[in-house]
Design a protein around this motif. Structure first.
Motif, PDB file in Angstrom:
ATOM      1  N   ARG A  64       0.925  -1.236   0.009  1.00 42.30           N
ATOM      2  CA  ARG A  64       0.097   0.029   0.184  1.00 42.30           C
ATOM      3  C   ARG A  64       0.821   1.336   0.090  1.00 42.30           C
ATOM      4  O   ARG A  64       0.526   2.370  -0.546  1.00 42.30           O
ATOM      5  CB  ARG A  64      -0.718  -0.062   1.052  1.00 42.30           C
ATOM      6  CG  ARG A  64      -1.887  -1.098   1.305  1.00 42.30           C
ATOM      7  CD  ARG A  64      -2.946  -0.988   2.564  1.00 42.30           C
ATOM      8  NE  ARG A  64      -2.086  -1.370   3.621  1.00 42.30           N
ATOM      9  CZ  ARG A  64      -1.608  -0.775   4.548  1.00 42.30           C
ATOM     10  NH1 ARG A  64      -1.821   0.679   4.370  1.00 42.30           N
ATOM     11  NH2 ARG A  64      -0.840  -0.934   5.547  1.00 42.30           N
ATOM     12  N   HIS A  65       1.977   1.418   0.694  1.00 39.43           N
ATOM     13  CA  HIS A  65       3.038   2.361   0.773  1.00 39.43           C
ATOM     14  C   HIS A  65       4.147   2.121  -0.131  1.00 39.43           C
ATOM     15  O   HIS A  65       4.599   3.081  -0.747  1.00 39.43           O
ATOM     16  CB  HIS A  65       3.082   2.520   2.230  1.00 39.43           C
ATOM     17  CG  HIS A  65       2.199   2.922   3.238  1.00 39.43           C
ATOM     18  ND1 HIS A  65       1.300   4.173   3.084  1.00 39.43           N
ATOM     19  CD2 HIS A  65       1.565   2.283   4.220  1.00 39.43           C
ATOM     20  CE1 HIS A  65       0.529   4.009   4.002  1.00 39.43           C
ATOM     21  NE2 HIS A  65       0.632   3.046   4.573  1.00 39.43           N
ATOM     22  N   GLY A  66       4.744   0.868   0.201  1.00 33.89           N
ATOM     23  CA  GLY A  66       6.044   0.613  -0.367  1.00 33.89           C
ATOM     24  C   GLY A  66       6.980   1.812  -0.169  1.00 33.89           C
ATOM     25  O   GLY A  66       6.922   2.337   0.978  1.00 33.89           O
ATOM     26  N   PHE A  67       8.257   1.792  -1.119  1.00 35.69           N
ATOM     27  CA  PHE A  67       9.216   2.701  -0.550  1.00 35.69           C
ATOM     28  C   PHE A  67       8.945   3.955  -0.567  1.00 35.69           C
ATOM     29  O   PHE A  67       9.324   4.525   0.292  1.00 35.69           O
ATOM     30  CB  PHE A  67      10.445   2.081  -1.329  1.00 35.69           C
ATOM     31  CG  PHE A  67      11.642   3.149  -1.254  1.00 35.69           C
ATOM     32  CD1 PHE A  67      12.516   2.981  -0.562  1.00 35.69           C
ATOM     33  CD2 PHE A  67      11.763   4.066  -2.268  1.00 35.69           C
ATOM     34  CE1 PHE A  67      13.712   3.635  -0.416  1.00 35.69           C
ATOM     35  CE2 PHE A  67      12.942   4.999  -2.318  1.00 35.69           C
ATOM     36  CZ  PHE A  67      13.681   4.928  -1.282  1.00 35.69           C
ATOM     37  N   ILE A  68       8.277   4.268  -1.513  1.00 40.15           N
ATOM     38  CA  ILE A  68       7.861   5.759  -1.663  1.00 40.15           C
ATOM     39  C   ILE A  68       7.086   6.393  -0.575  1.00 40.15           C
ATOM     40  O   ILE A  68       7.184   7.418   0.003  1.00 40.15           O
ATOM     41  CB  ILE A  68       7.294   6.031  -3.182  1.00 40.15           C
ATOM     42  CG1 ILE A  68       8.317   6.029  -4.334  1.00 40.15           C
ATOM     43  CG2 ILE A  68       6.768   7.406  -3.148  1.00 40.15           C
ATOM     44  CD1 ILE A  68       7.688   6.171  -5.711  1.00 40.15           C
ATOM     45  N   GLY A  69       6.176   5.449  -0.119  1.00 38.18           N
ATOM     46  CA  GLY A  69       5.315   5.814   0.904  1.00 38.18           C
ATOM     47  C   GLY A  69       5.997   5.863   2.433  1.00 38.18           C
ATOM     48  O   GLY A  69       5.892   6.909   2.928  1.00 38.18           O
ATOM     49  N   LEU A  70       7.388   5.098   2.437  1.00 35.67           N
ATOM     50  CA  LEU A  70       8.132   5.065   3.729  1.00 35.67           C
ATOM     51  C   LEU A  70       8.803   6.445   3.606  1.00 35.67           C
ATOM     52  O   LEU A  70       8.826   7.103   4.576  1.00 35.67           O
ATOM     53  CB  LEU A  70       8.905   4.078   3.792  1.00 35.67           C
ATOM     54  CG  LEU A  70       9.869   4.051   5.031  1.00 35.67           C
ATOM     55  CD1 LEU A  70       9.183   4.186   6.303  1.00 35.67           C
ATOM     56  CD2 LEU A  70      10.843   2.866   4.855  1.00 35.67           C
ATOM     57  N   ILE A  71       9.062   6.789   2.452  1.00 32.45           N
ATOM     58  CA  ILE A  71      10.067   7.993   2.365  1.00 32.45           C
ATOM     59  C   ILE A  71       9.055   9.131   2.719  1.00 32.45           C
ATOM     60  O   ILE A  71       9.621  10.217   3.282  1.00 32.45           O
ATOM     61  CB  ILE A  71      10.884   7.988   1.053  1.00 32.45           C
ATOM     62  CG1 ILE A  71      11.626   7.009   0.710  1.00 32.45           C
ATOM     63  CG2 ILE A  71      11.589   9.681   0.957  1.00 32.45           C
ATOM     64  CD1 ILE A  71      12.688   6.791   1.840  1.00 32.45           C
ATOM     65  N   ASP A  72       7.806   9.312   1.978  1.00 28.75           N
ATOM     66  CA  ASP A  72       6.933  10.280   2.468  1.00 28.75           C
ATOM     67  C   ASP A  72       6.493  10.459   4.037  1.00 28.75           C
ATOM     68  O   ASP A  72       6.529  11.560   4.409  1.00 28.75           O
ATOM     69  CB  ASP A  72       5.666  10.009   1.694  1.00 28.75           C
ATOM     70  CG  ASP A  72       5.769  10.418   0.148  1.00 28.75           C
ATOM     71  OD1 ASP A  72       6.704  11.003  -0.243  1.00 28.75           O
ATOM     72  OD2 ASP A  72       4.797   9.821  -0.727  1.00 28.75           O
ATOM     73  N   ALA A  73       6.584   9.080   4.493  1.00 28.71           N
ATOM     74  CA  ALA A  73       6.294   9.317   5.950  1.00 28.71           C
ATOM     75  C   ALA A  73       7.311   9.813   6.578  1.00 28.71           C
ATOM     76  O   ALA A  73       7.387  10.391   7.917  1.00 28.71           O
ATOM     77  CB  ALA A  73       5.970   7.839   6.474  1.00 28.71           C
ATOM     78  N   LEU A  74       8.611   9.611   6.074  1.00 28.15           N
ATOM     79  CA  LEU A  74       9.882   9.999   6.922  1.00 28.15           C
ATOM     80  C   LEU A  74      10.059  11.640   6.755  1.00 28.15           C
ATOM     81  O   LEU A  74      10.350  12.399   7.529  1.00 28.15           O
ATOM     82  CB  LEU A  74      11.246   9.409   6.461  1.00 28.15           C
ATOM     83  CG  LEU A  74      11.274   7.924   6.691  1.00 28.15           C
ATOM     84  CD1 LEU A  74      12.421   7.228   6.013  1.00 28.15           C
ATOM     85  CD2 LEU A  74      11.921   7.986   8.386  1.00 28.15           C
ATOM     86  N   VAL A  75       9.774  11.955   5.516  1.00 23.71           N
ATOM     87  CA  VAL A  75       9.636  13.369   5.157  1.00 23.71           C
ATOM     88  C   VAL A  75       8.787  14.315   6.023  1.00 23.71           C
ATOM     89  O   VAL A  75       9.052  15.255   6.703  1.00 23.71           O
ATOM     90  CB  VAL A  75       9.418  13.714   3.789  1.00 23.71           C
ATOM     91  CG1 VAL A  75       9.208  15.132   3.428  1.00 23.71           C
ATOM     92  CG2 VAL A  75      10.537  13.180   2.652  1.00 23.71           C
ATOM     93  N   ASP A  76       7.708  13.868   6.302  1.00 21.18           N
ATOM     94  CA  ASP A  76       6.486  14.357   6.921  1.00 21.18           C
ATOM     95  C   ASP A  76       6.515  14.079   8.505  1.00 21.18           C
ATOM     96  O   ASP A  76       5.648  14.853   9.220  1.00 21.18           O
ATOM     97  CB  ASP A  76       5.039  13.926   6.330  1.00 21.18           C
ATOM     98  CG  ASP A  76       4.971  14.571   4.990  1.00 21.18           C
ATOM     99  OD1 ASP A  76       5.536  15.546   4.604  1.00 21.18           O
ATOM    100  OD2 ASP A  76       4.319  13.882   4.200  1.00 21.18           O
ATOM    101  N   PHE A  77       7.318  13.219   9.047  1.00 16.02           N
ATOM    102  CA  PHE A  77       7.381  12.835  10.394  1.00 16.02           C
ATOM    103  C   PHE A  77       7.636  14.123  11.281  1.00 16.02           C
ATOM    104  O   PHE A  77       8.775  14.651  10.942  1.00 16.02           O
ATOM    105  CB  PHE A  77       8.190  11.685  10.827  1.00 16.02           C
ATOM    106  CG  PHE A  77       8.085  11.241  12.240  1.00 16.02           C
ATOM    107  CD1 PHE A  77       6.883  10.477  12.373  1.00 16.02           C
ATOM    108  CD2 PHE A  77       8.962  11.487  13.063  1.00 16.02           C
ATOM    109  CE1 PHE A  77       6.709  10.087  13.770  1.00 16.02           C
ATOM    110  CE2 PHE A  77       8.904  10.548  14.529  1.00 16.02           C
ATOM    111  CZ  PHE A  77       7.673  10.285  14.609  1.00 16.02           C
ATOM    112  N   PRO A  78       6.698  14.447  12.178  1.00 14.61           N
ATOM    113  CA  PRO A  78       6.689  15.833  12.783  1.00 14.61           C
ATOM    114  C   PRO A  78       7.626  15.692  14.186  1.00 14.61           C
ATOM    115  O   PRO A  78       8.270  16.738  14.599  1.00 14.61           O
ATOM    116  CB  PRO A  78       5.358  16.327  13.111  1.00 14.61           C
ATOM    117  CG  PRO A  78       4.710  14.771  13.146  1.00 14.61           C
ATOM    118  CD  PRO A  78       5.490  13.780  12.347  1.00 14.61           C
ATOM    119  N   LYS A  79       7.776  14.618  14.727  1.00 13.11           N
ATOM    120  CA  LYS A  79       8.570  14.446  15.923  1.00 13.11           C
ATOM    121  C   LYS A  79       9.767  13.791  15.876  1.00 13.11           C
ATOM    122  O   LYS A  79      10.492  13.437  14.804  1.00 13.11           O
ATOM    123  CB  LYS A  79       7.839  13.479  16.773  1.00 13.11           C
ATOM    124  CG  LYS A  79       6.225  13.831  16.982  1.00 13.11           C
ATOM    125  CD  LYS A  79       5.377  12.894  17.786  1.00 13.11           C
ATOM    126  CE  LYS A  79       3.986  13.286  17.838  1.00 13.11           C
ATOM    127  NZ  LYS A  79       3.136  12.398  18.337  1.00 13.11           N
TER     128      LYS A  79
END
Length: 261
Positions: A80-95
């Motif tokens: 559902r997320h794959g590699f690109i989804g993980l990178i997006d989550a890292l870019v946006d991780f606020p903490k």
């Protein structure tokens, strides 16, 4: 289960748990890690995330056997997320994100340090960005984040050479804050994570936002350039030779490729 999740003192510890595969990221682990970061971002009881690996590796990067299947089978089921989804989550991780590299870190197991607010390594751990040895391009905005973190020449060597980087070299470059004895790694990383987690979450988020916001557009642009280059090269002659060599247990021979490859 490919990811272990544990909470203590407002620190959420995520442990990559595919030790038989050196914690290589398959589609399942990419999805699980992205989901865990997204959930931690929204959880009011989580102040800091600490990421580490189980067994003797931190992460061997993308699962190359699965990558070969994806490159050669257009019907291979994707996450559902794959590699690109993980990178997006890292870019946006606020903490704050604390990374404890307990062993080998290849590919995303190395480039994820570009997103770490604090990084720690066991003294026997090693890193490698194996992109040229796989016939592909950089990933995880490392083409932007690594020069910013360690300078152009250190970044060029890391991204172009596919050579190992020792823990002491990573510390000297500035990829990690501290190198520890293996038995002290998690204790040290957790001590720093708990020191941050004792602070107001609203303030932690504000500080990180003010540090990262000026770079967001550049990170996303780098990610998009890398994804385009990766897509162009994946499945090409160099990449297929590298993946075939891995599957056959031999060294790749790039000298026989067509001109320009």
């Amino acid at each position: 289960m490919t990811l272990l999740v544990a909470d203590d003192r407002r620190v959420r510890t995520l442990t990559l748990d595919r030790p038989e595969a050196l914690n290589a990221f398959n589609e399942e682990l990419y999805d699980a890690t992205a989901d865990a970061l997204l959930a931690a971002a929204q959880d009011p009881d989580v102040a800091v995330v600490l990421l580490t690996g189980s067994g003797r590796a931190f992460s061997a990067g993308t699962d190359l056997l699965e990558m070969h299947k994806i490159a050669t089978d257009p019907d291979f089921p994707r996450g559902r997320h794959g590699f690109i989804g993980l990178i997006d989550a890292l870019v946006d991780f606020p903490k704050p994100l604390v990374v404890a590299v307990n062993g080998l870190g290849l590919g995303i197991g190395a480039t994820i340090l570009g997103f770490a607010d604090l990084g720690f390594m066991a003294d026997g751990a090693r890193l490698k960005c194996p992109f040229t040895s796989l016939g592909v391009a950089p990933e995880a905005a490392s083409s932007y984040l690594f020069p910013a973190l360690v300078g152009r020449q250190n970044a060029a060597w890391a991204l172009l050479s596919s050579e190992w980087i020792s823990a002491s070299e990573a510390r000297e470059m500035g990829l990690v804050k501290q190198v520890c004895a293996p038995e002290d790694l998690l204790t040290t990383a957790r001590r720093h994570a708990e020191a941050l987690a004792a602070k107001p979450i609203s303030s932690l988020v504000a500080v990180k936002r003010t540090m990262t916001e000026p770079h967001r557009d550049a990170i996303r642009a780098a990610r998009d350039r890398e994804n385009a280059a990766f897509a162009e090269l994946m499945g090409g002659p160099a990449n297929l030779e590298a993946l075939a060599a891995f599957a056959e247990g031999r060294e790749p021979d790039f000298t026989r490729l067509p001109p320009g490859w």
